[in-house]
Design an enzyme around this catalytic site. Sequence first.
Site, mmCIF file in Angstrom:
data_model
loop_
_atom_site.group_PDB
_atom_site.id
_atom_site.type_symbol
_atom_site.label_atom_id
_atom_site.label_comp_id
_atom_site.label_asym_id
_atom_site.label_seq_id
_atom_site.Cartn_x
_atom_site.Cartn_y
_atom_site.Cartn_z
ATOM 1 N N GLU A 1 45.162 43.695 40.864
ATOM 2 C CA GLU A 1 46.395 43.289 41.563
ATOM 3 C C GLU A 1 47.454 42.997 40.511
ATOM 4 O OE1 GLU A 1 46.408 40.382 44.720
ATOM 5 O OE2 GLU A 1 44.349 40.928 45.281
ATOM 6 N N GLN B 1 51.237 45.974 46.601
ATOM 7 C CA GLN B 1 50.311 46.842 47.301
ATOM 8 C C GLN B 1 50.979 48.205 47.464
ATOM 9 O OE1 GLN B 1 48.504 44.862 50.670
ATOM 10 N NE2 GLN B 1 48.066 43.017 49.498
ATOM 11 N N ASN C 1 37.034 38.504 46.383
ATOM 12 C CA ASN C 1 38.434 38.485 45.943
ATOM 13 C C ASN C 1 38.856 37.061 45.594
ATOM 14 O OD1 ASN C 1 41.308 39.623 45.867
ATOM 15 N ND2 ASN C 1 41.525 37.946 47.352
ATOM 16 N N GLU C 2 39.431 36.883 44.410
ATOM 17 C CA GLU C 2 40.034 35.606 43.987
ATOM 18 C C GLU C 2 39.211 34.397 44.439
ATOM 19 O OE1 GLU C 2 44.240 35.530 45.009
ATOM 20 O OE2 GLU C 2 44.660 37.121 43.560
ATOM 21 N N TYR D 1 51.095 38.415 39.188
ATOM 22 C CA TYR D 1 52.396 38.799 39.740
ATOM 23 C C TYR D 1 53.471 38.044 38.961
ATOM 24 C CZ TYR D 1 49.640 40.386 43.756
ATOM 25 O OH TYR D 1 48.730 41.020 44.577
ATOM 26 N N ASN E 1 42.930 38.499 50.101
ATOM 27 C CA ASN E 1 42.469 37.283 50.762
ATOM 28 C C ASN E 1 41.815 37.602 52.115
ATOM 29 O OD1 ASN E 1 43.606 35.929 48.602
ATOM 30 N ND2 ASN E 1 45.486 35.400 49.682
HETATM 31 O O1 AHR Z 1 48.399 40.962 47.335
HETATM 32 C C1 AHR Z 1 48.659 39.811 48.080
HETATM 33 C C2 AHR Z 1 47.620 38.724 47.849
HETATM 34 O O2 AHR Z 1 47.732 38.257 46.538
HETATM 35 C C3 AHR Z 1 46.165 39.130 47.955
HETATM 36 O O3 AHR Z 1 45.681 39.090 49.251
HETATM 37 C C4 AHR Z 1 45.478 38.106 47.106
HETATM 38 O O4 AHR Z 1 44.312 38.612 46.527
HETATM 39 C C5 AHR Z 1 46.519 37.707 46.079
HETATM 40 O O5 AHR Z 1 46.630 36.347 45.978
#
Ligand code: AHR
Length: 502
Positions: free
Chosen positions: A294, A351, A174-175, A246, A74
Site C-alpha cells: 500500500e 488503490q 492486513n495491518e 501514505y 481493513n
Molecule cells: O487503502 C486504504 C486503507 O489504508 C486500507 O484498507 C488499510 O490497509 C490502510 O490503512
Amino acid sequence: MATNKATMIVDKDFIIGEVDKRVYGSFIEHLGRAVYGGIYEPDHPDADEQGFRPDVIELVKGLDVPIVRYPGGNFVSGYNWEDGVGPVAERPRRLELAWRTIEPNWIGFNEFMDWCKKANTEAMMAVNLGTRGPDEARNLIEYSNHPSGSYWSDLRIKHGYKDPHNIKTWCLGNEMDGPWQIGAKTAYEYGRIANETAKVMKWVDPTIELVACGSSHIGMPTFGEWESTVLDLTYDNVDYLSLHQYYGNAEQDTETFLARSLAMDSFINTVISTADYVKARKRSKKNINLSFDEWNVWFHSHESDKKLDPWQIAPPQLEDIYTHEDALVVGCMLISLLKRADRVKMACIAQLVNVIAPIMTANGGAAWKQTIYFPYMHASLFGRGNVLVPLLKSDKYDTKEFTDVPYIESVAVHNEEKEEVTIFAVNRHLGEAVPFEIDLRSFGDFSIIEHIVLESNDVKARNTIDAMDRVKPHTNGNAVIENGKIVSSLAKASWNVIRIKL
Ligand code: AHR
C-alpha cells in the site's frame, strides 16, 4: 545566485536488480466506490454482461497492471469469503465494520477473478487473520487452487468454475498492528497465527508465495520490534514482509511534501536491515523480500469522509482528487521503489479506482485519469528491465523536516530485450528549470525516442469530470544528445521520462 544543476552517470553493468513486474501492482478493496460503481456497475449504460465497466477495464489495461491486491485492506479483517461465492441472490448483506458500510456481496471471489482476466491482470489475495484464522484460509486456498475431488474444490466447480484459479501470491492478513483493525494483534499473537496459517496454506499448495504483515506505517510505536518479532516467528514459512505508507500535504508545505520520498527510502532500507538482522540471528540462507503493498498520496478526503453517514452501500469514501504536485510525489515514490529493486519485489499503489486512485468514475457516467495515473503508467510501461545504480549529483535544498533534498530525483532502467534505456526524473524545484546531464558512458551509440514531460504552471491543478485533461503529459521535452551525453533542462515541478533507443 548560481543556477541549480544535476548530473547522473549510469553504467549498464552496475545493476541494482531486475524489476519484478509486480512492483507495478495495485489494489481493489471492498471500500467506497472501488468495487460498486468502480469496476462493477450493472446499471451503467455500457456495462458488460457481468456488470463490469468496460471504460474502467480499458483504463486499467492502459496501466498494464500486473497484479491487484484484493479484497482488503481493513475490510478483509472482518470478511467471510464464503459470503461472496455461490448464487448472488442467496448472499448475505452484512454490516461492514472496518468502513461502517453495508456489504451486499454482489461481487465476490469468482467474479473478481473474472474481472482480473478481462483487465489482463492477476490477483494477490488476502486472507482474514482478524476475526478468522488457519481454518478459513486453508479452505479458501483449497477452493481457489485445488483442481477437484475435495469438498471446497468441488464446490468451486459447482459454482461454475471448473478450472482452479491458481493464485500464486497471498497476504496473511492486513495491518494487524493497527488498533483500528478488526481483530488487531500483538506481534507475538500475529506471528503465531500467521505462521500456522502459512503452514497449512502451503500444505494445500506448496507453489504459493506468502506476505506477512509488517507495520502499518513507519510511525507505529512498535515499528522495528514488530518486524523483528513477526519474522522471528514466521521466517521459514513466509516469503515477503509488507510495508504501507501514505503521504499528504495537509500543512500546504509543498517543498516538504515533495521531499517525503526520502523518508520512504529510509523506511525501505530500515525494513531490509531488520529482515536481514533476523536472517543473521537464524543463520538462514534465505532472504525475506519486501512487498510495499500500500503506497500513495492520501489526505484530501480525510475531512469529507468524517461527514458521511454510516451503513450505506458504496458511499464516496477516500475520493482524493489529485493535484499536479501529488503526481510528482507519486513519481518520486516510484523512483524510491525502483532504487531498491534488489529487495522490493512487489508494490501496490493504493488503490486503483475511485478510492485514493489513479482512475475516477461518475456513477452512470464517464471514467477519467487522475494526475497520478501518468507517472504510474509511464513507470509500468517503460520501467521494465534492470535498474541501474544512479550516480546522481544534484544541488539540494532544506525544508523544516528534511535537509539535503536533491532538486533532481532520478533512476534509469535498462530493457535489454527492447534495447532501450528509460530515465525517470522529477524536478522538485518549484520555481526553476534545472539543467540535467546524463552520461550513459557504457552504452555506445543511442538516440532519443522521446522526452515525455508532465508539467503545470499550477501545482494544485487537478483533473475533474468537467476538465478531465487539465493535467496530462506531452512529448515536447527538450532532451538532446550533445557530445555523447543526454542534455536537458527539466521544467520546474515536472515529471520526466526520457526514452533512449540503443
Ligand atoms: O487503502 C486504504 C486503507 O489504508 C486500507 O484498507 C488499510 O490497509 C490502510 O490503512
